[in-house]
Design a protein around this motif. Structure first.
Motif, PDB file in Angstrom:
ATOM      1  N   LEU A  36       0.818  -1.212   0.000  1.00 30.45           N
ATOM      2  CA  LEU A  36       0.000   0.000   0.000  1.00 30.45           C
ATOM      3  C   LEU A  36       0.851   1.262   0.000  1.00 30.45           C
ATOM      4  O   LEU A  36       1.911   1.321   0.623  1.00 30.45           O
ATOM      5  CB  LEU A  36      -0.912   0.020   1.219  1.00 30.45           C
ATOM      6  CG  LEU A  36      -2.169  -0.855   1.178  1.00 30.45           C
ATOM      7  CD1 LEU A  36      -2.852  -0.835   2.533  1.00 30.45           C
ATOM      8  CD2 LEU A  36      -3.124  -0.380   0.088  1.00 30.45           C
ATOM      9  N   PHE A  37       0.371   2.286  -0.688  1.00 35.03           N
ATOM     10  CA  PHE A  37       0.990   3.608  -0.640  1.00 35.03           C
ATOM     11  C   PHE A  37      -0.071   4.648  -0.971  1.00 35.03           C
ATOM     12  O   PHE A  37      -1.162   4.329  -1.462  1.00 35.03           O
ATOM     13  CB  PHE A  37       2.169   3.706  -1.614  1.00 35.03           C
ATOM     14  CG  PHE A  37       1.769   3.784  -3.069  1.00 35.03           C
ATOM     15  CD1 PHE A  37       1.761   4.999  -3.745  1.00 35.03           C
ATOM     16  CD2 PHE A  37       1.390   2.641  -3.773  1.00 35.03           C
ATOM     17  CE1 PHE A  37       1.394   5.081  -5.077  1.00 35.03           C
ATOM     18  CE2 PHE A  37       1.024   2.707  -5.109  1.00 35.03           C
ATOM     19  CZ  PHE A  37       1.027   3.925  -5.769  1.00 35.03           C
ATOM     20  N   THR A  38       0.247   5.883  -0.696  1.00 37.40           N
ATOM     21  CA  THR A  38      -0.662   6.992  -1.004  1.00 37.40           C
ATOM     22  C   THR A  38      -0.098   7.773  -2.169  1.00 37.40           C
ATOM     23  O   THR A  38       1.047   8.242  -2.120  1.00 37.40           O
ATOM     24  CB  THR A  38      -0.826   7.916   0.217  1.00 37.40           C
ATOM     25  OG1 THR A  38      -1.293   7.148   1.333  1.00 37.40           O
ATOM     26  CG2 THR A  38      -1.823   9.026  -0.084  1.00 37.40           C
ATOM     27  N   ASP A  39      -0.877   7.932  -3.235  1.00 37.73           N
ATOM     28  CA  ASP A  39      -0.377   8.647  -4.417  1.00 37.73           C
ATOM     29  C   ASP A  39      -0.432  10.150  -4.190  1.00 37.73           C
ATOM     30  O   ASP A  39      -0.854  10.637  -3.126  1.00 37.73           O
ATOM     31  CB  ASP A  39      -1.141   8.223  -5.671  1.00 37.73           C
ATOM     32  CG  ASP A  39      -2.596   8.677  -5.677  1.00 37.73           C
ATOM     33  OD1 ASP A  39      -2.998   9.484  -4.805  1.00 37.73           O
ATOM     34  OD2 ASP A  39      -3.349   8.232  -6.570  1.00 37.73           O
ATOM     35  N   LYS A  40      -0.014  10.912  -5.196  1.00 37.36           N
ATOM     36  CA  LYS A  40       0.088  12.369  -5.043  1.00 37.36           C
ATOM     37  C   LYS A  40      -1.264  13.040  -4.846  1.00 37.36           C
ATOM     38  O   LYS A  40      -1.341  14.169  -4.366  1.00 37.36           O
ATOM     39  CB  LYS A  40       0.792  12.966  -6.260  1.00 37.36           C
ATOM     40  CG  LYS A  40       0.064  12.710  -7.577  1.00 37.36           C
ATOM     41  CD  LYS A  40       0.849  13.289  -8.745  1.00 37.36           C
ATOM     42  CE  LYS A  40       0.137  13.043 -10.077  1.00 37.36           C
ATOM     43  NZ  LYS A  40       0.908  13.578 -11.221  1.00 37.36           N
ATOM     44  N   ASP A  41      -2.337  12.322  -5.205  1.00 38.06           N
ATOM     45  CA  ASP A  41      -3.684  12.864  -5.010  1.00 38.06           C
ATOM     46  C   ASP A  41      -4.308  12.415  -3.705  1.00 38.06           C
ATOM     47  O   ASP A  41      -5.492  12.665  -3.456  1.00 38.06           O
ATOM     48  CB  ASP A  41      -4.595  12.447  -6.177  1.00 38.06           C
ATOM     49  CG  ASP A  41      -4.107  12.997  -7.514  1.00 38.06           C
ATOM     50  OD1 ASP A  41      -3.635  14.151  -7.525  1.00 38.06           O
ATOM     51  OD2 ASP A  41      -4.193  12.271  -8.525  1.00 38.06           O
ATOM     52  N   GLY A  42      -3.524  11.719  -2.882  1.00 39.33           N
ATOM     53  CA  GLY A  42      -4.013  11.287  -1.585  1.00 39.33           C
ATOM     54  C   GLY A  42      -4.821  10.002  -1.609  1.00 39.33           C
ATOM     55  O   GLY A  42      -5.452   9.651  -0.604  1.00 39.33           O
ATOM     56  N   ARG A  43      -4.802   9.294  -2.723  1.00 45.71           N
ATOM     57  CA  ARG A  43      -5.562   8.052  -2.827  1.00 45.71           C
ATOM     58  C   ARG A  43      -4.679   6.856  -2.467  1.00 45.71           C
ATOM     59  O   ARG A  43      -3.507   6.798  -2.846  1.00 45.71           O
ATOM     60  CB  ARG A  43      -6.116   7.876  -4.236  1.00 45.71           C
ATOM     61  CG  ARG A  43      -7.159   8.922  -4.618  1.00 45.71           C
ATOM     62  CD  ARG A  43      -7.549   8.781  -6.078  1.00 45.71           C
ATOM     63  NE  ARG A  43      -6.403   9.023  -6.965  1.00 45.71           N
ATOM     64  CZ  ARG A  43      -6.482   9.036  -8.287  1.00 45.71           C
ATOM     65  NH1 ARG A  43      -7.653   8.794  -8.879  1.00 45.71           N
ATOM     66  NH2 ARG A  43      -5.402   9.269  -9.027  1.00 45.71           N
ATOM     67  N   ALA A  44      -5.260   5.899  -1.753  1.00 43.23           N
ATOM     68  CA  ALA A  44      -4.529   4.686  -1.387  1.00 43.23           C
ATOM     69  C   ALA A  44      -4.531   3.715  -2.562  1.00 43.23           C
ATOM     70  O   ALA A  44      -5.569   3.429  -3.152  1.00 43.23           O
ATOM     71  CB  ALA A  44      -5.165   4.038  -0.164  1.00 43.23           C
ATOM     72  N   LYS A  45      -3.355   3.235  -2.907  1.00 46.21           N
ATOM     73  CA  LYS A  45      -3.200   2.275  -4.001  1.00 46.21           C
ATOM     74  C   LYS A  45      -2.241   1.178  -3.568  1.00 46.21           C
ATOM     75  O   LYS A  45      -1.583   1.279  -2.536  1.00 46.21           O
ATOM     76  CB  LYS A  45      -2.634   2.967  -5.249  1.00 46.21           C
ATOM     77  CG  LYS A  45      -3.564   3.954  -5.926  1.00 46.21           C
ATOM     78  CD  LYS A  45      -2.894   4.503  -7.184  1.00 46.21           C
ATOM     79  CE  LYS A  45      -3.818   5.449  -7.940  1.00 46.21           C
ATOM     80  NZ  LYS A  45      -3.153   5.973  -9.162  1.00 46.21           N
TER      81      LYS A  45
END
Length: 646
Positions: free
Chosen positions: A504-513
């Protein structure tokens, strides 16, 4: 012999027992340790004293007797002084720690020789033996001389100023000051890094090995562990025990439900999610019935009926069995060793309902036969699809999808084809250097691949050409890999430890992916290691390595894997997944480096285990948090249920 439900009851043969011959020079102290052991035994109901406390008990007893050796409050006039203890008795009722050297010293030396050199040899001469064939060696007095590798299974106890490790026996060293302890651990880690990667341990070389985005793997204290906590689903969170949970205990019990003899020579286990499971062996395929408490034989055996043809496929006992088409068909693969590696040019397709091999398939691309080393289902639940005609293939430098239909999308006419060729529908043939070893798929068809260099690559379901994320290796080859249905967790198997990775990580738009969907950047959590403690590692045997670690089995969204299981020789080792993820878990306290979990249960069998797997989660009953665990040896298959303690 059956199995043992917890570590308190674990019994091993006398062949794993170590006697007191190393203590001949001090029989007086040995008698005093024996007296100490019986005092400790009266205070505990366990057959084996707890490893951490027993060393302290020995030392406390010796202090009370006022023996003439320096106390722990005094630093002896000796470079790198330590007390050295030896664990004897294996896992028998008479197991104990004995004092091997009341005062000795350790050193790290660069050498091209491992064998014992007798008493203190000329270390300065040895330190000059540097070159391409030299490595760091840990030397403790005249008794221990061992290469610094993961095989040592070093376990640290910061609060006790102590380390345990394996070196032709199980040893413990206690340090006289906190500073002495810290110096040893730091030097050990530096030597391990250099022996593993061939570079001196410094920040520049750590970036070279791990990459700047993964520097937290080299310096876990600086890593971002927030995603581990974010990934925990509170719906499935189990309450924390009120007391610490050692490796041999837990809030759940294992109970053997079924054990029966197989038809002989079991080579692999193919668990079904519907009515039946299958034991693939030398005499054929044995069909067993799935029940809520495990699997049980029907007394039906499907004999191999290989076609005779000019395919050139070797008709040997399959090492890999893959269920397809709502579990009515099975693909059988027998990789043969070529150039020291397992490869095959084709496979057999078995119709389970008729018990006949209906097709011998060849692997081919652009008119040329090629090899594969492994096959897998398109996704976690693909074997339940009644129309499925595709599956995944892996070779050293190939990752692809095979289709049993022709290029026009219709089923091939195999009646007039002696050995039809599978259709390469998707994939990539890498030029060199990937050295793929194993792979697995998620619920949506994303793919995780493990390599001989320890790297773990993540591919999306839409592209096999370039990995979305590539995790660096820790120095040991990945021999098996698994992934959760949702793709959030990866479990890699190496010979000496398991590695658990959060994707898991958080992308630049704040979404968890997950790392299957995009590049993770530099907010990457450090992995966690799952290990045997030094004593269990020693008892498992020097040639017995971790194999086939996997999660429990779910095939739909919203379901959570609850356990991890792996095989080591005659041991089946089970971890509680939620406990491993819990960063505040007692096991992680007072550790150095990557967090390592030693809290597990062991099931012991009387023969080497072929495979250990959890049945599909639909077979979990109301009083159990998990589906039954199936353990296969060459001659027997056993089923265990996991019940919550009341």
């Amino acid at each position: 012999m059956g199995a043992n439900h917890s570590r308190e009851d674990l019994e091993l043969s006398d062949s794993d027992e170590y006697d007191e011959k190393t203590e001949k020079e001090d029989e007086q102290e040995e008698e005093e340790e024996e007296e100490d052991y019986h005092d400790a035994k009266d205070k505990s109901s366990e057959r084996r004293p707890k490893t951490p406390s027993s060393v302290d008990e020995v030392e406390a007893r010796l202090k009370a007797l006022k023996l003439k050796y320096p106390s722990s409050t005094q630093t002896p006039n000796l470079k790198n002084p330590v007390k050295l203890y030896l664990h004897i008795g294996g896992n028998t009722p008479v197991a104990k720690w004995v004092l091997s050297d009341k005062l000795t010293s350790y050193s790290f030396i660069k050498s091209s020789q491992i064998e014992q050199q007798g008493d203190d040899e000329d270390e300065e001469e040895e330190e000059e033996q540097e070159g391409e064939d030299s490595w760091w060696v840990l030397k403790v007095g005249s008794k221990i001389r061992v290469r610094v590798t993961p095989e040592i299974q070093l376990k640290t106890f910061c609060d006790q100023r102590r380390v345990d490790f394996v070196a032709n026996g199980v040893w413990a060293m206690k340090f006289f000051t906190n500073e002495d302890y810290k110096v040893f651990v730091a030097k050990f880690q530096d030597c391990l890094f250099e022996n593993t990667y061939g570079y001196e341990s410094n920040e520049e070389n750590k970036v070279k090995v791990y990459g700047k985005d993964f520097i937290g793997w080299a310096n876990p204290q600086a890593a971002d562990d927030s995603m581990w906590e974010d990934a925990e689903d509170t719906l499935f969170k189990s309450p924390e025990p009120k007391t610490p949970t050692p490796a041999s205990r837990g809030g759940q019990d294992l109970r053997e439900e079924f054990e029966e003899a197989a038809n002989g020579g079991i080579q692999s286990l193919a668990l079904g999610a519907l009515d039946n499971s299958f034991l693939v062996g030398e005499s054929g395929i044995q069909v067993v019935k799935n029940f809520a408490h495990g699997i049980q034989g029907k007394g039906v055996c499907v004999n191999f009926d290989y076609k005779k043809g000019g395919s050139g496929l070797v008709h040997s006992t399959p090492k890999k069995a893959l269920l397809m088409r709502a579990e009515t068909n099975m693909l059988l693969m027998s990789p043969m060793m070529g150039s020291g590696k397992p490869h095959t040019t084709g496979l057999h397709q078995l119709d389970i309902e008729t018990g006949k091999v209906v097709t011998e398939w060849r692997f081919g691309k652009d008119g040329t036969d090629i090899t594969m080393r492994d096959i897998a289902n398109d996704s976690k639940g693909a074997q339940l699809d009644p129309t499925g005609s595709t599956f995944l293939g892996l070779d050293d430098n190939r990752l692809c999808r095979w289709d049993m239909r022709d290029r026009k999308g219709i089923v091939q006419d195999i009646a007039n084809a002696s050995t039809p060729v599978l259709n390469w529908t998707q994939g990539h043939q890498f030029s060199r250097g990937t050295n793929f070893q194993c792979f697995a798929s998620t619920g949506d068809g994303s793919i995780v691949v493990g390599s001989i260099d320890g790297k773990i690559r993540l591919y999306s379901s839409s592209s096999m050409r370039q990995a979305k994320t590539a995790f660096p290796g820790l120095g040991s080859p990945i021999t098996h890999v698994d992934v959760t249905f949702d793709g959030k967790w990866i479990l890699g198997t190496t010979d000496m430890y398991l590695i658990l990775i959060c994707t898991l990580f958080t992308d630049k738009d704040g979404r968890a992916k997950t790392g299957f969907a995009g590049r993770m950047g530099n907010r990457i959590s450090a992995p966690r290691l799952l290990k045997l403690n030094p004593l269990d590692s020693h008892l498992a045997g020097v040639n017995n390595k971790f194999r086939n670690a996997q999660f429990s089995w779910v095939t739909e969204n919203g379901k959570q894997e609850r356990h991890l299981v792996a095989t080591v020789g005659k041991f089946s080792v089970i971890w509680n997944f939620q406990q491993v993820k819990n960063g505040s878990h007692e096991c992680y306290r007072n550790q150095e480096g990557l967090k390592s979990c030693y809290c597990y249960k062991i099931v012991l069998k009387d023969d080497s285990i072929v495979d250990s797997r959890f049945m599909h989660e639909k077979f979990a009953v109301t009083d159990s948090p998990e589906a039954p665990l199936v353990i296969a040896t060459p001659l027997k298959v056993s089923s265990f249920s996991i019940s919550s303690r009341r």
